[in-house]
Write a protein that holds these residues in place. Structure first.
Motif, PDB file in Angstrom:
ATOM      1  N   LYS A  44      43.032 -21.983   0.248  1.00 20.67           N
ATOM      2  CA  LYS A  44      42.822 -22.220   1.673  1.00 20.67           C
ATOM      3  C   LYS A  44      43.285 -23.644   1.940  1.00 20.67           C
ATOM      4  O   LYS A  44      42.676 -24.600   1.472  1.00 20.67           O
ATOM      5  CB  LYS A  44      41.355 -22.055   2.046  1.00 20.67           C
ATOM      6  CG  LYS A  44      41.121 -22.262   3.523  1.00 20.67           C
ATOM      7  CD  LYS A  44      39.681 -22.007   3.895  1.00 20.67           C
ATOM      8  CE  LYS A  44      39.521 -22.208   5.397  1.00 20.67           C
ATOM      9  NZ  LYS A  44      38.171 -21.929   5.816  1.00 20.67           N
ATOM     10  N   ALA A  45      44.386 -23.749   2.646  1.00 20.23           N
ATOM     11  CA  ALA A  45      44.954 -25.067   2.935  1.00 20.23           C
ATOM     12  C   ALA A  45      44.950 -25.283   4.447  1.00 20.23           C
ATOM     13  O   ALA A  45      45.136 -24.345   5.221  1.00 20.23           O
ATOM     14  CB  ALA A  45      46.383 -25.147   2.412  1.00 20.23           C
ATOM     15  N   PRO A  46      44.749 -26.542   4.878  1.00 28.62           N
ATOM     16  CA  PRO A  46      44.785 -26.807   6.309  1.00 28.62           C
ATOM     17  C   PRO A  46      46.176 -26.505   6.872  1.00 28.62           C
ATOM     18  O   PRO A  46      47.182 -26.659   6.196  1.00 28.62           O
ATOM     19  CB  PRO A  46      44.447 -28.291   6.419  1.00 28.62           C
ATOM     20  CG  PRO A  46      44.482 -28.837   5.051  1.00 28.62           C
ATOM     21  CD  PRO A  46      44.510 -27.711   4.083  1.00 28.62           C
ATOM     22  N   MET A  51      44.655 -17.657   2.527  1.00 24.03           N
ATOM     23  CA  MET A  51      45.116 -16.729   1.501  1.00 24.03           C
ATOM     24  C   MET A  51      43.985 -16.332   0.545  1.00 24.03           C
ATOM     25  O   MET A  51      44.241 -15.780  -0.512  1.00 24.03           O
ATOM     26  CB  MET A  51      46.267 -17.353   0.702  1.00 24.03           C
ATOM     27  CG  MET A  51      47.491 -17.686   1.539  1.00 24.03           C
ATOM     28  SD  MET A  51      48.204 -16.248   2.360  1.00 24.03           S
ATOM     29  CE  MET A  51      48.846 -15.361   0.966  1.00 24.03           C
ATOM     30  N   GLN A  52      42.748 -16.597   0.930  1.00 22.34           N
ATOM     31  CA  GLN A  52      41.621 -16.274   0.056  1.00 22.34           C
ATOM     32  C   GLN A  52      41.288 -14.784   0.129  1.00 22.34           C
ATOM     33  O   GLN A  52      41.426 -14.146   1.167  1.00 22.34           O
ATOM     34  CB  GLN A  52      40.394 -17.091   0.436  1.00 22.34           C
ATOM     35  CG  GLN A  52      40.533 -18.554   0.115  1.00 22.34           C
ATOM     36  CD  GLN A  52      39.269 -19.315   0.446  1.00 22.34           C
ATOM     37  OE1 GLN A  52      38.610 -19.056   1.444  1.00 22.34           O
ATOM     38  NE2 GLN A  52      38.933 -20.273  -0.413  1.00 22.34           N
ATOM     39  N   ARG A  53      40.824 -14.258  -1.014  1.00 23.73           N
ATOM     40  CA  ARG A  53      40.348 -12.881  -1.101  1.00 23.73           C
ATOM     41  C   ARG A  53      39.030 -12.881  -1.851  1.00 23.73           C
ATOM     42  O   ARG A  53      38.825 -13.676  -2.760  1.00 23.73           O
ATOM     43  CB  ARG A  53      41.358 -11.985  -1.818  1.00 23.73           C
ATOM     44  CG  ARG A  53      42.638 -11.834  -1.030  1.00 23.73           C
ATOM     45  CD  ARG A  53      43.440 -10.611  -1.377  1.00 23.73           C
ATOM     46  NE  ARG A  53      42.822  -9.322  -1.179  1.00 23.73           N
ATOM     47  CZ  ARG A  53      42.706  -8.692  -0.011  1.00 23.73           C
ATOM     48  NH1 ARG A  53      43.114  -9.253   1.093  1.00 23.73           N
ATOM     49  NH2 ARG A  53      42.168  -7.492   0.053  1.00 23.73           N
ATOM     50  N   CYS A  54      38.181 -11.976  -1.477  1.00 22.02           N
ATOM     51  CA  CYS A  54      36.910 -11.794  -2.167  1.00 22.02           C
ATOM     52  C   CYS A  54      37.056 -10.579  -3.079  1.00 22.02           C
ATOM     53  O   CYS A  54      37.148  -9.451  -2.604  1.00 22.02           O
ATOM     54  CB  CYS A  54      35.784 -11.579  -1.156  1.00 22.02           C
ATOM     55  SG  CYS A  54      34.179 -11.328  -1.934  1.00 22.02           S
ATOM     56  N   GLN A  55      37.103 -10.826  -4.381  1.00 26.81           N
ATOM     57  CA  GLN A  55      37.191  -9.735  -5.350  1.00 26.81           C
ATOM     58  C   GLN A  55      35.779  -9.408  -5.816  1.00 26.81           C
ATOM     59  O   GLN A  55      35.009 -10.295  -6.160  1.00 26.81           O
ATOM     60  CB  GLN A  55      38.047 -10.126  -6.548  1.00 26.81           C
ATOM     61  CG  GLN A  55      39.498 -10.307  -6.215  1.00 26.81           C
ATOM     62  CD  GLN A  55      40.316 -10.687  -7.440  1.00 26.81           C
ATOM     63  OE1 GLN A  55      39.814 -11.213  -8.417  1.00 26.81           O
ATOM     64  NE2 GLN A  55      41.611 -10.410  -7.357  1.00 26.81           N
ATOM     65  N   TRP A  56      35.437  -8.127  -5.849  1.00 32.92           N
ATOM     66  CA  TRP A  56      34.114  -7.702  -6.291  1.00 32.92           C
ATOM     67  C   TRP A  56      34.236  -6.650  -7.383  1.00 32.92           C
ATOM     68  O   TRP A  56      35.197  -5.879  -7.416  1.00 32.92           O
ATOM     69  CB  TRP A  56      33.266  -7.189  -5.128  1.00 32.92           C
ATOM     70  CG  TRP A  56      33.865  -6.025  -4.393  1.00 32.92           C
ATOM     71  CD1 TRP A  56      34.686  -6.073  -3.307  1.00 32.92           C
ATOM     72  CD2 TRP A  56      33.693  -4.637  -4.704  1.00 32.92           C
ATOM     73  NE1 TRP A  56      35.043  -4.814  -2.928  1.00 32.92           N
ATOM     74  CE2 TRP A  56      34.451  -3.907  -3.766  1.00 32.92           C
ATOM     75  CE3 TRP A  56      32.994  -3.945  -5.677  1.00 32.92           C
ATOM     76  CZ2 TRP A  56      34.507  -2.521  -3.774  1.00 32.92           C
ATOM     77  CZ3 TRP A  56      33.054  -2.561  -5.684  1.00 32.92           C
ATOM     78  CH2 TRP A  56      33.798  -1.862  -4.743  1.00 32.92           C
ATOM     79  N   THR A  57      33.279  -6.675  -8.280  1.00 33.26           N
ATOM     80  CA  THR A  57      33.160  -5.668  -9.331  1.00 33.26           C
ATOM     81  C   THR A  57      31.710  -5.216  -9.364  1.00 33.26           C
ATOM     82  O   THR A  57      30.798  -6.041  -9.468  1.00 33.26           O
ATOM     83  CB  THR A  57      33.547  -6.248 -10.710  1.00 33.26           C
ATOM     84  OG1 THR A  57      34.886  -6.735 -10.636  1.00 33.26           O
ATOM     85  CG2 THR A  57      33.455  -5.191 -11.793  1.00 33.26           C
ATOM     86  N   ALA A  58      31.509  -3.913  -9.271  1.00 34.57           N
ATOM     87  CA  ALA A  58      30.166  -3.342  -9.302  1.00 34.57           C
ATOM     88  C   ALA A  58      30.003  -2.550 -10.592  1.00 34.57           C
ATOM     89  O   ALA A  58      30.795  -1.658 -10.876  1.00 34.57           O
ATOM     90  CB  ALA A  58      29.946  -2.433  -8.098  1.00 34.57           C
ATOM     91  N   THR A  59      28.995  -2.895 -11.369  1.00 33.30           N
ATOM     92  CA  THR A  59      28.683  -2.178 -12.598  1.00 33.30           C
ATOM     93  C   THR A  59      27.454  -1.319 -12.333  1.00 33.30           C
ATOM     94  O   THR A  59      26.437  -1.818 -11.856  1.00 33.30           O
ATOM     95  CB  THR A  59      28.396  -3.162 -13.750  1.00 33.30           C
ATOM     96  OG1 THR A  59      29.532  -4.012 -13.904  1.00 33.30           O
ATOM     97  CG2 THR A  59      28.122  -2.428 -15.045  1.00 33.30           C
ATOM     98  N   ILE A  60      27.567  -0.041 -12.647  1.00 32.04           N
ATOM     99  CA  ILE A  60      26.443   0.879 -12.458  1.00 32.04           C
ATOM    100  C   ILE A  60      25.611   0.864 -13.737  1.00 32.04           C
ATOM    101  O   ILE A  60      26.110   1.164 -14.817  1.00 32.04           O
ATOM    102  CB  ILE A  60      26.933   2.317 -12.165  1.00 32.04           C
ATOM    103  CG1 ILE A  60      27.925   2.320 -11.000  1.00 32.04           C
ATOM    104  CG2 ILE A  60      25.743   3.243 -11.910  1.00 32.04           C
ATOM    105  CD1 ILE A  60      27.399   1.718  -9.720  1.00 32.04           C
ATOM    106  N   VAL A  61      24.350   0.512 -13.593  1.00 31.11           N
ATOM    107  CA  VAL A  61      23.427   0.435 -14.720  1.00 31.11           C
ATOM    108  C   VAL A  61      22.398   1.543 -14.554  1.00 31.11           C
ATOM    109  O   VAL A  61      21.808   1.689 -13.483  1.00 31.11           O
ATOM    110  CB  VAL A  61      22.730  -0.949 -14.769  1.00 31.11           C
ATOM    111  CG1 VAL A  61      21.753  -1.029 -15.920  1.00 31.11           C
ATOM    112  CG2 VAL A  61      23.758  -2.053 -14.846  1.00 31.11           C
TER     113      VAL A  61
END
Length: 136
Positions: A44-46, A51-61
């Motif tokens: 993220k530049a002024p 260009m940021q992305r939020c990557q998520w990983t969900a583990t089922i327990v």
């Protein structure tokens, strides 16, 4: 920045199985819970497009609890994962993974039932071990 969240799926999936062990019924309840990890990637530049992305990983327990006490309560499986990403940085209130897990409810339930079926033999072995310990 990386965030780790532990959350229950929107509709917590449970599956109950009753087995006969030594003439007495034992009820095992399997519950699926979701552990979600998020990570912001990108720059993220002024004066430039974000260009940021939020990557998520969900583990089922999958956790198992028995009706007659906490003695053999344990985590049975944590091998199923889902992942994805969304535009923007990960923030605590965003809940990217939780919102996206709703589309996987059927897969989570199928995994829960399969784990319960695979756990039958280990559960009976654990119950036999406890009975043998108690009789000594």
């Amino acid at each position: 920045m990386s965030l780790t969240l532990i959350a229950m799926a929107a509709a917590a999936a449970t599956h109950t199985v009753q087995i006969d062990h030594g003439g007495s019924p034992v009820q095992a309840t399997y519950t699926a819970r979701t552990e979600i990890r998020t990570k912001t990637v990108g720059a993220k530049a002024p004066n430039r497009m974000d260009m940021q992305r939020c990557q998520w990983t969900a583990t089922i327990v999958i956790d198992r609890a028995l009706s007659h006490g906490p003695a053999l309560t344990r985590t049975v499986s944590s091998d199923k994962q889902f992942s994805g990403s969304e535009h923007g940085a990960c923030t605590p209130g965003r809940q990217s993974g939780e919102r996206n897990m709703a589309q996987h409810e059927d897969k989570i339930r199928d995994h829960l039932i399969a784990v319960a079926k695979k756990d039958r033999a280990p559960l009976l072995a654990e119950l036999d071990a406890v009975r043998n310990l108690a009789s000594n």
